[in-house]
Enzyme design. Structure first.
Site, mmCIF file in Angstrom:
data_model
loop_
_atom_site.group_PDB
_atom_site.id
_atom_site.type_symbol
_atom_site.label_atom_id
_atom_site.label_comp_id
_atom_site.label_asym_id
_atom_site.label_seq_id
_atom_site.Cartn_x
_atom_site.Cartn_y
_atom_site.Cartn_z
ATOM 1 N N HIS A 63 -3.536 -0.313 3.739
ATOM 2 C CA HIS A 63 -2.141 0.112 4.374
ATOM 3 C C HIS A 63 -2.423 1.028 5.528
ATOM 4 O O HIS A 63 -3.556 1.481 5.739
ATOM 5 C CB HIS A 63 -1.463 0.931 3.479
ATOM 6 C CG HIS A 63 -0.977 0.038 2.268
ATOM 7 N ND1 HIS A 63 -1.599 -0.264 1.046
ATOM 8 C CD2 HIS A 63 0.329 -0.756 2.052
ATOM 9 C CE1 HIS A 63 -0.701 -0.963 0.194
ATOM 10 N NE2 HIS A 63 0.252 -1.297 0.967
ATOM 11 N N SER A 77 5.519 -1.767 1.133
ATOM 12 C CA SER A 77 5.102 -0.745 1.389
ATOM 13 C C SER A 77 4.534 -0.449 2.663
ATOM 14 O O SER A 77 4.549 0.813 3.079
ATOM 15 C CB SER A 77 3.629 -0.766 0.580
ATOM 16 O OG SER A 77 2.945 -2.177 1.014
#
Length: 268
Positions: A250, A44
């Protein structure tokens, strides 16, 4: 009770159920550039989860046009295969992404290892009240990094070199999640944040040793993100995103363009 922890638990639960992996996306060759065949592999952090503006051709992988591989390729590559995918472990990269490589590949980037160490599960346990469960989960992840991850990395790195023998391979690490004693007024204790950062140090150290052992370059994201962690005045990482929980923990668009992109540019 710490309300932030409940939100964090929900975020981690969604992260743990990350996407079904899809095949790589190939961008058309850019005109008037020296031949440079670039392939972006990984999880990711390379796909660009958290940066937004996701590409529709691989919606489940959450590949972003704002991710550092896409930004770099737009400026430099004559051909580009974007194979990185949300939720990819080293085994997923090995079995589902390496088809993008060939003897013509000049440059490869990759982030891998974080999903193997079950960071989503760790963050879920750290979201619960009390520090014991969090610290225990971190210790379990570190044990996995010591005992199991090295062989996984070696298999993956050997396969990359076999399929792209002439390529420069840049392995990028993971940034610290938290700035200690920062601006966060709720959520995890600083002792938990410190333990999480130390575990990332441990993970990055293992990745760096095995990457350089295979003749690859290692790019340290901890230095690139220094001063821009969660709880800093200008974070380049998302904390809990209530409206889109998958993006939690993230890099945001700034983390990709101001953190990872210059880091990769120097290494490439």
């Amino acid at each position: 009770m710490r309300p932030f922890r409940i939100q964090s638990l929900a975020a981690a639960a969604l992260l743990a159920g990350a996407c079904t992996l899809a095949g790589p996306a190939a961008a058309p060759a850019a005109p008037n550039r020296a031949a440079l065949d670039y392939v972006a592999l990984g999880d990711s952090y390379s796909a660009g989860v958290g940066a937004g503006d996701y590409l529709t051709e691989a919606a489940n992988c959450l590949r972003s046009s704002r991710a550092y591989p896409a930004l770099w390729a737009a400026a430099h590559a004559s051909s580009f295969s974007f194979a990185a995918c949300n939720g990819a472990k080293t085994g997923d990269v090995l079995t589902k992404q390496l088809g993008a490589l060939s003897g013509r590949t000049n440059l490869v980037s990759i982030t891998a290892g974080g999903s193997d160490a079950s960071w989503a599960k760790v963050m879920g346990l750290c979201a619960l009240p009390g520090t014991t469960g969090c610290l225990s989960a971190i210790a379990t992840a570190r044990d996995y990094v010591d005992k199991t991850l090295p062989a996984n990395l070696d298999r993956l790195y050997s396969a990359i070199r076999s399929k792209a023998p002439a390529a420069r391979v840049v392995v990028l690490g993971y940034p610290h999640f938290y700035q200690l004693h920062g601006s966060c007024s709720r959520g995890l204790e600083d002792s938990e944040r410190a333990a999480l950062n130390a575990a990332i140090d441990h993970l990055d150290g293992m990745i760096a040793r095995h990457a350089t052992g295979h003749g690859f370059a290692f790019a340290d994201a901890r230095t690139a993100f220094s001063g821009h962690e969660i709880c800093s005045a200008g974070p380049w990482l998302r904390s809990v995103e209530v409206l889109d929980l998958t993006e939690s923990y993230h890099p945001n668009a700034s983390g990709q363009s101001l953190g990872y992109l210059p880091l990769f540019t120097r290494a490439a």
